[in-house]
Design an enzyme around this catalytic site. Structure first.
Site, PDB file in Angstrom:
ATOM      1  N   SER A  92       0.870  -1.184   0.000  1.00  0.00           N
ATOM      2  CA  SER A  92       0.000   0.000   0.000  1.00  0.00           C
ATOM      3  C   SER A  92       0.901   1.227   0.000  1.00  0.00           C
ATOM      4  O   SER A  92       1.513   1.559   1.024  1.00  0.00           O
ATOM      5  CB  SER A  92      -0.903   0.002   1.234  1.00  0.00           C
ATOM      6  OG  SER A  92      -1.798  -1.084   1.202  1.00  0.00           O
ATOM      7  N   LYS A 167      -7.302   1.717  -2.436  1.00  0.00           N
ATOM      8  CA  LYS A 167      -6.836   1.312  -1.105  1.00  0.00           C
ATOM      9  C   LYS A 167      -6.849   2.493  -0.134  1.00  0.00           C
ATOM     10  O   LYS A 167      -7.223   2.335   1.033  1.00  0.00           O
ATOM     11  CB  LYS A 167      -5.424   0.728  -1.197  1.00  0.00           C
ATOM     12  CG  LYS A 167      -4.831   0.305   0.149  1.00  0.00           C
ATOM     13  CD  LYS A 167      -5.696  -0.734   0.870  1.00  0.00           C
ATOM     14  CE  LYS A 167      -5.183  -1.055   2.278  1.00  0.00           C
ATOM     15  NZ  LYS A 167      -3.944  -1.829   2.287  1.00  0.00           N
ATOM     16  N   LYS A 235       0.321   5.745   8.046  1.00  0.00           N
ATOM     17  CA  LYS A 235       0.960   6.015   6.754  1.00  0.00           C
ATOM     18  C   LYS A 235      -0.079   6.112   5.646  1.00  0.00           C
ATOM     19  O   LYS A 235      -0.044   7.019   4.809  1.00  0.00           O
ATOM     20  CB  LYS A 235       1.979   4.913   6.470  1.00  0.00           C
ATOM     21  CG  LYS A 235       2.633   4.973   5.100  1.00  0.00           C
ATOM     22  CD  LYS A 235       1.988   4.016   4.106  1.00  0.00           C
ATOM     23  CE  LYS A 235       2.101   2.573   4.530  1.00  0.00           C
ATOM     24  NZ  LYS A 235       1.509   1.652   3.513  1.00  0.00           N
TER      25      LYS A 235
END
Length: 286
Positions: A92, A167, A235
């Site tokens: 990701s 995502k 993140k």
């Protein structure tokens, strides 16, 4: 097939591919990886060794700099890529970084897909991940036998980088919902009502969700082994905050949960499961 990145998610994913009969060369070696894979994979001494022996290379790494280093390093993927090989990045990372890497792989004569996943360690172990794929249709069709082993749902959402956008959207929904569940259970406890009974009641109504089911239980039991670490979810929400500024799209709830995750990391909770957001005192950022 090559598999690079044998962490919490990568180990069970690689193990499932090996169990399905795929011939694996993997990196990197560790006691945990040996335990997960045994003699069902060949352990390489470098990224380049993995890539030279593989028609398909799967990456499952923590963050954008990790993927860029593995791809562009002196002994990295691009340096050793076989003509016609397919690279599938299931990490990701930044959508813009993914688009750049896709162009570099194409220039080197290979194919590229970004295919980040949702479902956590449980989904990785059970082969039920939701896979969000960006790239051209021919490459998606080529990767189908791999995705069938790893995922319960595969969605081709667009060109290179589109999987990462999906995502980020996924992580917004999950992160905001985790905070909502934490607040709901915190309110129940403060009001003198059993949070477990409240969770059970909510599971029967419109508030029901996978987050309430799985992470609500974690919160009630106080069990916060990852799972998916708060530091990694922070993140991902950082990517959402960056996109918000770049595209001039207000994402106020995402920004708030990102701040809460910053506070959680500062409080030493970064390696806990993201459901440990519930441990922040009073839900405040400081």
């Amino acid at each position: 097939m090559g598999f690079i990145g044998l962490g919490v998610m990568g180990r069970p994913m690689a193990a499932n591919l090996a169990a399905a009969g795929h011939r694996l060369t993997v990196y990197r070696d560790s006691a945990a990886a040996r335990e997960a894979l045994g003699d069902r994979a060949r352990f390489a001494g470098s990224v380049a060794e993995v890539v030279r022996n593989s028609e398909v290379v799967v990456l499952m790494l923590p963050d954008t700099p990790d993927v860029e280093a593995v791809m562009r390093g002196e002994d990295g993927v691009l340096a050793a890529l076989r003509p016609g090989a397919l690279v599938i990045d299931m990490s990701s990372i930044s959508p813009s970084a993914e688009r750049a890497l896709a162009g570099e792989v194409a220039a080197a004569g290979g194919g590229y897909l970004d295919a980040p996943v949702s479902g956590g360690e449980v989904g990785a172990r059970e082969g039920t991940l939701s896979i969000m794929v960006g790239g051209d249709r021919a490459a998606v069709d080529r990767a189908a036998p791999i995705f069938e082993v790893l995922g319960g749902r595969v969605s081709h959402v667009g060109a290179a980088g589109a999987g990462q956008v999906a995502k980020v959207a996924n992580q917004i929904v999950v992160g905001v919902t985790i905070e909502a569940v934490a607040e709901a259970l915190r309110l129940a406890g403060a009001a003198g009502v059993d949070p477990g009974a409240v969770r059970d009641a909510l599971l029967g109504g419109f508030a029901s969700s996978r987050v309430l089911e799985v992470h609500g239980e974690r919160m009630i039991k106080g069990e916060f082994e990852p799972g998916f670490r708060i530091a990694l979810h922070r993140k991902d929400l950082g990517l959402a905050v960056e996109a918000s500024a770049r595209l001039d799209v207000p994402l106020p709830a995402s920004g708030l949960v990102h701040q809460l995750m910053n506070a959680a990391v500062a409080a030493g909770l970064g390696d806990h499961d993201h459901s440990a957001l519930a441990l922040l005192p009073d839900g405040r950022t400081g």
